[in-house]
Design an enzyme around this catalytic site. Structure first.
Site, PDB file in Angstrom:
ATOM      1  N   HIS A 175      45.797  39.143  16.180  1.00 57.14           N
ATOM      2  CA  HIS A 175      44.484  38.761  16.759  1.00 57.14           C
ATOM      3  C   HIS A 175      44.651  37.742  17.887  1.00 57.14           C
ATOM      4  O   HIS A 175      43.742  36.959  18.144  1.00 57.14           O
ATOM      5  CB  HIS A 175      43.543  38.191  15.684  1.00 57.14           C
ATOM      6  CG  HIS A 175      43.489  39.000  14.434  1.00 57.14           C
ATOM      7  ND1 HIS A 175      42.562  39.999  14.220  1.00 57.14           N
ATOM      8  CD2 HIS A 175      44.275  38.983  13.322  1.00 57.14           C
ATOM      9  CE1 HIS A 175      42.769  40.548  13.025  1.00 57.14           C
ATOM     10  NE2 HIS A 175      43.810  39.953  12.465  1.00 57.14           N
ATOM     11  N   SER A 302      49.172  34.449  46.825  1.00 58.22           N
ATOM     12  CA  SER A 302      47.773  34.623  47.197  1.00 58.22           C
ATOM     13  C   SER A 302      47.611  34.231  48.657  1.00 58.22           C
ATOM     14  O   SER A 302      48.252  33.296  49.126  1.00 58.22           O
ATOM     15  CB  SER A 302      46.891  33.747  46.306  1.00 58.22           C
ATOM     16  OG  SER A 302      45.686  33.432  46.969  1.00 58.22           O
ATOM     17  N   LYS A 308      49.784  30.095  44.042  1.00 55.95           N
ATOM     18  CA  LYS A 308      49.771  31.229  43.123  1.00 55.95           C
ATOM     19  C   LYS A 308      51.066  32.038  43.118  1.00 55.95           C
ATOM     20  O   LYS A 308      51.716  32.225  44.136  1.00 55.95           O
ATOM     21  CB  LYS A 308      48.612  32.187  43.471  1.00 55.95           C
ATOM     22  CG  LYS A 308      47.239  31.643  43.183  1.00 55.95           C
ATOM     23  CD  LYS A 308      46.984  31.322  41.721  1.00 55.95           C
ATOM     24  CE  LYS A 308      46.807  32.551  40.851  1.00 55.95           C
ATOM     25  NZ  LYS A 308      45.564  33.263  41.131  1.00 55.95           N
ATOM     26  N   GLU A 315      50.623  43.905  36.314  1.00 56.99           N
ATOM     27  CA  GLU A 315      49.216  44.332  36.326  1.00 56.99           C
ATOM     28  C   GLU A 315      49.103  45.787  36.766  1.00 56.99           C
ATOM     29  O   GLU A 315      48.287  46.546  36.244  1.00 56.99           O
ATOM     30  CB  GLU A 315      48.410  43.429  37.255  1.00 56.99           C
ATOM     31  CG  GLU A 315      48.281  42.015  36.710  1.00 56.99           C
ATOM     32  CD  GLU A 315      47.709  41.056  37.745  1.00 56.99           C
ATOM     33  OE1 GLU A 315      46.630  40.514  37.500  1.00 56.99           O
ATOM     34  OE2 GLU A 315      48.329  40.864  38.797  1.00 56.99           O
TER      35      GLU A 315
END
Ligand code: ARG
Length: 483
Positions: A175, A302, A308, A315
């Site tokens: 979980h 970024s 970043k 992804e």
């Protein structure tokens, strides 16, 4: 608002094209298909990758036709030689693909006609329906083998990282809540199991592809004296004992697309596994976890925020797994309502399969490089795993060994956790007096439970994260990946 003007009906596209009748099937036609029709119906833009397999099929066909007396040996040799030349041109990029010739099969046949008049004899007893079914089965055998090896590389780097990180302890989660301590090795080897099954699945798909449909004709075979065994054997459609494997029903052979579905199912599932690894690594590389540093070459910056370092490769792996699932759905939808046998709808069977292969093989390569370049942060992992609550279950086990039924032990430890929370003290720092009020059966050594090394060493049954188990699993994988 101006009414949209009615466009003048575009030139004769809707009528005849004025083009000469199609050379391969144009006998009953006065003229060729409309340009618009060709644009819509062509598949050569995507099926040209079948060329090596189509040529293999045609060479086997030529050899067989000569064997049964439908070609002279000279004709056969001209065909084989011509097809070799065409393959060479395709490989060098010199071959000119014509959309007007619809597909890979007709492009090659057309080129062959220019090289030898025997080309007109090659299609005896064959239809594009069994021709494309054969080429695709050969392609599946090849692509499954390619993915098998790509998965082998993913497995190799997973096992290598597992071996290097047998001592890195981190929390295992359920979980997404900290549950029990494991090692990074155990976590990585969990993925190895998944990819190992994927690898076996692609082998299985290749096995299912290993039945030769050539000779099924359009749907009902042929009256010509062809030798199906000969072509199948030459094309390698044989079992492990060398026995030839022929599809057993000509209608099934040209209409069935089971292997396409199985391939896409295996690809979709493999994509899901890659996506789950990606998700774990994305979480772990965040500042909140800091369990791993990702290799820079597979991250991006970024354009706005200078600090970043984004996990784009991972992804995209996660995103592309959605695409793979879509391809499986496309294939199932494509065939569900089709009457037997071949319908042109089936031409749409190729783009999803080819794209699944391209994306998955690339994705697996990316995954291997990312896993290989991972830098685990053992300290951050250990800090997260040092929470004594991760060993609450081990404390319940301790009470079971003291004779308490597990449910009662579970309940007592739950109460200890609640008390520790109330007193704002770590579970293992409760006083003996307080702890024994709730769990009188706690042994004198109950605090020894709160030692992660000991906790892992106590888990040495098959499949558990004990260090000996993990070492044995690493050895097992290394042997499995040899050769
Ligand atoms: N390009 C076609 C396909 O992939 C080849 C088979 C064409 N057969 C036919 N009867 N028109 O489906």
């Amino acid at each position: 608002m101006a009414k949209p003007s009615k466009k003048a009906p575009s030139t004769p596209a809707a009528k005849a094209s004025g083009a000469p009748a199609q050379v391969t099937w144009g006998g009953r036609f006065a003229s060729g298909p409309a340009a618009l029709m060709l644009k819509f119906s062509e598949s050569v833009s995507f099926d040209r990758r079948l060329a090596p397999f189509d040529i293999m099929g045609s060479q086997a066909q030529a050899n067989m036709l000569a064997k049964v007396g439908l070609l002279t040996n000279a004709e056969r040799d001209a065909l084989i030689h011509g097809l070799d030349n065409i393959l060479g041109e395709i490989k060098s990029g010199a071959f000119v693909w014509e959309t007007s010739l619809e597909d890979v099969h007709m492009n090659i046949e057309h080129a062959l006609r220019k090289l030898t008049p025997a080309a007109a004899k090659l299609h005896a007893g064959r239809s594009r329906n069994d021709q494309v079914a054969t080429a695709m089965r050969l392609w599946f055998k090849w692509s499954c083998s390619h993915l098998y090896h790509a998965l082998g590389e993913v497995l190799r780097v997973l096992v290598e990282q597992a071996e290097a990180n047998q001592k890195v302890v981190l929390p295992g989660y359920t979980h997404l809540q900290r549950a029990q301590p494991v090692t990074l090795a155990h976590h990585l080897l969990a993925y190895a199991e998944m990819f190992g099954r994927d690898r076996a699945r692609f082998l299985e798909v290749a096995e299912h592809a290993n039945w030769c449909p050539l000779g099924s004709g359009a749907l009902a075979g042929t009256t010509l004296p062809i030798d199906r065994e000969a072509t199948a054997r030459e094309l390698g459609f044989v079992d492990s004992q060398g026995r030839v494997r022929l599809t057993q029903n000509s209608m099934d052979a040209v209409a069935d697309r089971d292997v396409f579905v199985e391939f896409l199912a295996a690809a979709a599932l493999c994509g899901v596994h890659a996506s789950r690894v990606a998700e774990d690594l994305i979480l772990w590389s965040s500042a909140e976890f800091r369990f791993v540093t990702l290799p820079e070459a597979f991250t991006t910056g970024s354009s706005l925020m200078p600090q970043k370092k984004n996990p784009d490769a991972l992804e995209l792996l996660r995103g592309k797994s959605a695409r793979l699932q879509g391809h499986l759905q496309t294939m199932l939808s494509l065939i569900k309502g089709l009457p037997l046998t071949y319908n042109r709808d089936l031409q749409e069977d190729k783009p999803p399969v080819f794209d699944a292969f391209d994306q998955l093989s690339l994705g697996l390569e990316i995954l291997a490089r990312v896993v290989e370049g991972l830098e685990p942060n053992a300290d951050a992992c250990a800090a997260a795993a040092s929470d004594p609550l991760l060993l609450a279950t081990d404390l319940a086990d301790h009470l079971v060994l003291q004779g308490l039924p597990f449910r009662d032990a579970h309940h007592a430890v739950g109460a200890l956790v609640a008390l520790a929370e109330k007193l704002e003290t770590p579970l293992n720092k409760l006083s003996d007096a307080d702890a024994r009020k709730i769990a009188p059966k706690l042994g004198a050594n109950w605090r020894d439970v709160f030692n992660t090394t000991r906790a892992l060493a106590a888990r040495e049954k098959p499949g558990m994260p004990g260090p000996k188990q993990i070492a044995a699993q690493i050895t097992r994988w290394k042997n499995a990946l040899k050769g």
